[in-house]
Enzyme design. Sequence first.
Site, PDB file in Angstrom:
ATOM      1  N   GLY A  54       0.820  -1.199   0.000  1.00 17.99           N
ATOM      2  CA  GLY A  54       0.000   0.000   0.000  1.00 17.99           C
ATOM      3  C   GLY A  54       0.853   1.247   0.000  1.00 17.99           C
ATOM      4  O   GLY A  54       2.016   1.223  -0.405  1.00 17.99           O
ATOM      5  N   CYS A  55       0.278   2.356   0.442  1.00 19.00           N
ATOM      6  CA  CYS A  55       0.971   3.645   0.480  1.00 19.00           C
ATOM      7  C   CYS A  55       2.335   3.498   1.144  1.00 19.00           C
ATOM      8  O   CYS A  55       2.433   3.061   2.292  1.00 19.00           O
ATOM      9  CB  CYS A  55       0.123   4.665   1.224  1.00 19.00           C
ATOM     10  SG  CYS A  55       0.975   6.215   1.558  1.00 19.00           S
ATOM     11  N   PHE A  56       3.384   3.874   0.418  1.00 24.06           N
ATOM     12  CA  PHE A  56       4.721   3.600   0.958  1.00 24.06           C
ATOM     13  C   PHE A  56       5.140   4.511   2.103  1.00 24.06           C
ATOM     14  O   PHE A  56       6.122   4.244   2.783  1.00 24.06           O
ATOM     15  CB  PHE A  56       5.791   3.547  -0.126  1.00 24.06           C
ATOM     16  CG  PHE A  56       5.888   4.697  -1.102  1.00 24.06           C
ATOM     17  CD1 PHE A  56       5.373   5.959  -0.824  1.00 24.06           C
ATOM     18  CD2 PHE A  56       6.529   4.508  -2.334  1.00 24.06           C
ATOM     19  CE1 PHE A  56       5.498   7.005  -1.730  1.00 24.06           C
ATOM     20  CE2 PHE A  56       6.662   5.546  -3.254  1.00 24.06           C
ATOM     21  CZ  PHE A  56       6.143   6.794  -2.942  1.00 24.06           C
ATOM     22  N   TRP A  57       4.399   5.571   2.359  1.00 21.17           N
ATOM     23  CA  TRP A  57       4.739   6.432   3.498  1.00 21.17           C
ATOM     24  C   TRP A  57       4.650   5.659   4.816  1.00 21.17           C
ATOM     25  O   TRP A  57       5.584   5.626   5.594  1.00 21.17           O
ATOM     26  CB  TRP A  57       3.810   7.633   3.552  1.00 21.17           C
ATOM     27  CG  TRP A  57       3.948   8.599   2.420  1.00 21.17           C
ATOM     28  CD1 TRP A  57       4.969   8.667   1.503  1.00 21.17           C
ATOM     29  CD2 TRP A  57       3.029   9.638   2.085  1.00 21.17           C
ATOM     30  NE1 TRP A  57       4.733   9.687   0.617  1.00 21.17           N
ATOM     31  CE2 TRP A  57       3.557  10.303   0.946  1.00 21.17           C
ATOM     32  CE3 TRP A  57       1.819  10.073   2.623  1.00 21.17           C
ATOM     33  CZ2 TRP A  57       2.894  11.391   0.358  1.00 21.17           C
ATOM     34  CZ3 TRP A  57       1.172  11.148   2.033  1.00 21.17           C
ATOM     35  CH2 TRP A  57       1.704  11.801   0.919  1.00 21.17           C
TER      36      TRP A  57
END
Length: 222
Positions: A54-57
């Site tokens: 998912g969102c790599f942050w």
Amino acid sequence: MFLNHRTPVLPTPEQALRGRPVPEFTVPSRHTVLGNPLVGPYPDGLEVADFALGCFWGAERKFWQTEGVWTTLVGYQGGYTENPSYEEACSGLTGHTEAVRVVFDPAVVSYEELLKLFWESHNPTQGFRQGNDVGTQYRSAIYTHSPAQAAAADASRAAYQKVLTASGHQEITTEILPAEGRPFWPAEAYHQQYLDKNPGGYCGIGGTGVSCPIGVAPADGR
């Protein structure tokens, strides 16, 4: 990092954006939390693992908070476009997913423990989405760097599928493929350690609540 109502479809190599032979930006030299270089070559004895969840942050933060991880960086992997930009990855026309490269000391944390963290930190049954984040760039993936990593990843998927099924969840959609031939392209500087620079920033990943029966769970708060 937002809800997209179009049905995501992976491009073919012919449909994908061509990209460019050299990157349009420079990757920072050091990790803002761990202080170590982001890009190799890395010291002897360390190993590399690539995960997409998912969102790599938020995904990157999960790993840099793990003891034994030497450095992390976020990027794009699994697609066709050379040296892609974030905007290109979000277009769905690169074939890439948002990935985290994890450089770790296997004497401190095993690959199996990282796999446990990977599985428990997102929902691997959602295909081209992760929560409200929809698109091929949010698909779940493991890109392996050795036959041993591939065997461990496959075994962990089978083990986790059993407990997910018993808990009423669907089939795992995570792709497990060799990293060879699937280059990791580092993301822009502002994405690297984003949640360290922006502590209140968006984090769209979340697990199923089902424990993965491998490795050792990280300490509370990680």
